[in-house]
Write an enzyme that holds these catalytic residues in place. Sequence first.
Site, PDB file in Angstrom:
ATOM      1  N   ASP A  90       0.819  -1.222  -0.027  1.00  0.00           N
ATOM      2  CA  ASP A  90       0.139  -0.075  -0.067  1.00  0.00           C
ATOM      3  C   ASP A  90       0.899   1.253  -0.044  1.00  0.00           C
ATOM      4  OD1 ASP A  90      -1.523   2.158   0.493  1.00  0.00           O
ATOM      5  OD2 ASP A  90      -2.691   1.140   2.457  1.00  0.00           O
ATOM      6  N   LYS A  95      -8.372   9.625 -36.505  1.00  0.00           N
ATOM      7  CA  LYS A  95      -7.026   9.924 -35.578  1.00  0.00           C
ATOM      8  C   LYS A  95      -6.012  10.067 -37.001  1.00  0.00           C
ATOM      9  CE  LYS A  95      -4.010   7.814 -32.141  1.00  0.00           C
ATOM     10  NZ  LYS A  95      -4.208   8.548 -31.276  1.00  0.00           N
ATOM     11  N   HIS A 148       1.908  17.625 -25.234  1.00  0.00           N
ATOM     12  CA  HIS A 148       2.220  17.031 -26.611  1.00  0.00           C
ATOM     13  C   HIS A 148       2.441  18.121 -27.718  1.00  0.00           C
ATOM     14  CE1 HIS A 148       1.464  13.653 -24.408  1.00  0.00           C
ATOM     15  NE2 HIS A 148       0.087  13.281 -24.780  1.00  0.00           N
ATOM     16  N   LYS A 161       2.786  12.438 -17.112  1.00  0.00           N
ATOM     17  CA  LYS A 161       1.989  13.583 -17.093  1.00  0.00           C
ATOM     18  C   LYS A 161       0.739  12.862 -16.663  1.00  0.00           C
ATOM     19  CE  LYS A 161      -0.661  14.379 -20.578  1.00  0.00           C
ATOM     20  NZ  LYS A 161      -1.695  13.599 -20.955  1.00  0.00           N
TER      21      LYS A 161
HETATM   22  C1  BG6 Z   1      -2.438  11.100 -23.687  1.00  0.00           C
HETATM   23  C2  BG6 Z   1      -4.131  11.853 -23.257  1.00  0.00           C
HETATM   24  O1  BG6 Z   1      -1.399  11.712 -22.997  1.00  0.00           O
HETATM   25  O2  BG6 Z   1      -2.432  11.028 -25.142  1.00  0.00           O
HETATM   26  C3  BG6 Z   1      -4.918  11.167 -23.992  1.00  0.00           C
HETATM   27  O3  BG6 Z   1      -4.030  12.084 -22.186  1.00  0.00           O
HETATM   28  C4  BG6 Z   1      -4.871  11.175 -25.465  1.00  0.00           C
HETATM   29  O4  BG6 Z   1      -6.341  11.944 -23.821  1.00  0.00           O
HETATM   30  C5  BG6 Z   1      -3.375  10.499 -25.785  1.00  0.00           C
HETATM   31  O5  BG6 Z   1      -5.905  10.191 -25.949  1.00  0.00           O
HETATM   32  C6  BG6 Z   1      -3.165  10.599 -27.139  1.00  0.00           C
HETATM   33  O6  BG6 Z   1      -2.091   9.888 -27.531  1.00  0.00           O
HETATM   34  P1  BG6 Z   1      -1.808   9.053 -28.907  1.00  0.00           P
HETATM   35  O7  BG6 Z   1      -0.398   8.355 -28.691  1.00  0.00           O
HETATM   36  O8  BG6 Z   1      -2.892   7.801 -28.907  1.00  0.00           O
HETATM   37  O9  BG6 Z   1      -1.687  10.392 -29.907  1.00  0.00           O
END
Ligand code: BG6
EC number: 1.1.1.49
Length: 494
Positions: free
Chosen positions: A94, A347, A242, A150
């Site tokens: 824990d 995406k 990012h 993060k």
């Molecule tokens: C994370 C975020 O840092 O990055 C998420 O907390 C997000 O919300 C993710 O979906 C996106 O990462 P990737 O590598 O899928 O573009």
Amino acid sequence: MDTGSKREANSVFVMFGALGDLARRKLFPALYQLQHAGLLEDNCLILGVSLEDMDEEKFREEIRSRLDTFVKGEAPNPDSVEKLLAKLSYVAIDLAQAEDYAKLATALQGIQYQDLILYYATPPALYAVISEHLSNIGVVKDNTRVVVEKPIGHDYASSTQINNHLAQFFRESQIYRIDHYLGKETVQNLIALRFANSLFESQWDHNHISHVEINVAESVGIEGRWGYFDKAGQLRDMVQNHLLQLLCLIAMDPPSDLSADSIRDEKVKVLKALKPIPHEHMDLLLVRGRYARGIIEGKVVPGYLEEEGANELSQTETFVAFKAEIANWRWAGVPFYLRTGKRLPEKLSQIIVHFKPAAHYIFDPDQKRIAHNKLMIRLQPDEGISLQVLTKDQGLDKGMRLRQGPLQLNFSQAFQAGRIPDAYERLLWEVLKGNQYLFVRRDEVECAWKWCDQLIAGWEKLGIQPKKYPAGSWGPASAITLIARDGLSWHEDL
Ligand code: BG6
């Protein structure tokens, strides 16, 4: 040296939160890939730490079933899985209980090791307490490395607090702050592209570049993370880390060498030069959005306020677009348009550098609008780089008509590289080697927070609310207006 009955290991990797989501989805699959690629030394040990009471055999079985689910592409190779599992052991702790750490001390005392790597795959609120207890049991030494995830805080003040806690126990050179975008293959390629090709570097400034777009679109929603996400929002979740890291890599000056600090020094200069967005013009320079019910890949998906656990009074954004400027000699007058959102049509992460047209134009006037080069750097999916160039249209009857076409480099096709490693594979590998260049330094985190804080203060003061956009669209209409006001449009793949 007499090691008694101790196990010997070159490195010991202690993973706190070993049964959590991050470990399951990303860390163990990445360790498996390193093992499979022959990059994990034989005498590296991985010690999982989590709350659940289980013995080592059960832990290994848990990890085996997670690898089956989360290793992407080909099914895991049984031999590599066994080799990885043989490196694992487990301690139930824990993390908030000081006395529990004695179990970890005992486990570590049974190993004669050189390097100790502590991976905090836990909420940041636990970093201080874990560090303190580890220090009390005497495992924090000068060469111990600590890896943290993060979010480092919620704003500048809270990030300072977390960083101060870490600094009580570790020097900056021991701290590896993860921004997983820095582990992506194409993101690293930005450094090679910019600084190994004089062709680009000589053109990389306000004399030659008209504007830059950074687009990070996701088709997923918040994936059951309403509790976390609603306190963060897209700016804190994606931009503070990012997108600003991508901006730094695109905009920074050439570092004097590839050492971690040379690169990070240059990134910090960009963050310091990033102009605050003036509050009086914020409604023209920034758009917040929130997805409503819509259609993604032919399926109806709920709106943000209809997600499980949602509070309908929420004012959190799931989309943000803004125009930024960098106040330095290189970038004077060049707008950077950044856009990121959840539940967008696909995406897709890409950076588009738009070059200025030739200084003197001699072709048909009606083609002038296509007469500029674009460099497109695609981070995901289909990682690659493409340069849009103008050539003459072929055919006797075409005269000197221009045609736009790409010079294209798709990484997996061009280099037959097979699979492109996941970001975490690269990052874990760099931690094991003790190389910090893909990790974020304290001043980078703090400068990025300061910049985001002024933005948030501005929208709170002006009461800028998120605008609705249907899931499956490219965000609120005002995001189109944001760039159209400058006579431009967001890049669309043809
Ligand atoms: C994370 C975020 O840092 O990055 C998420 O907390 C997000 O919300 C993710 O979906 C996106 O990462 P990737 O590598 O899928 O573009």
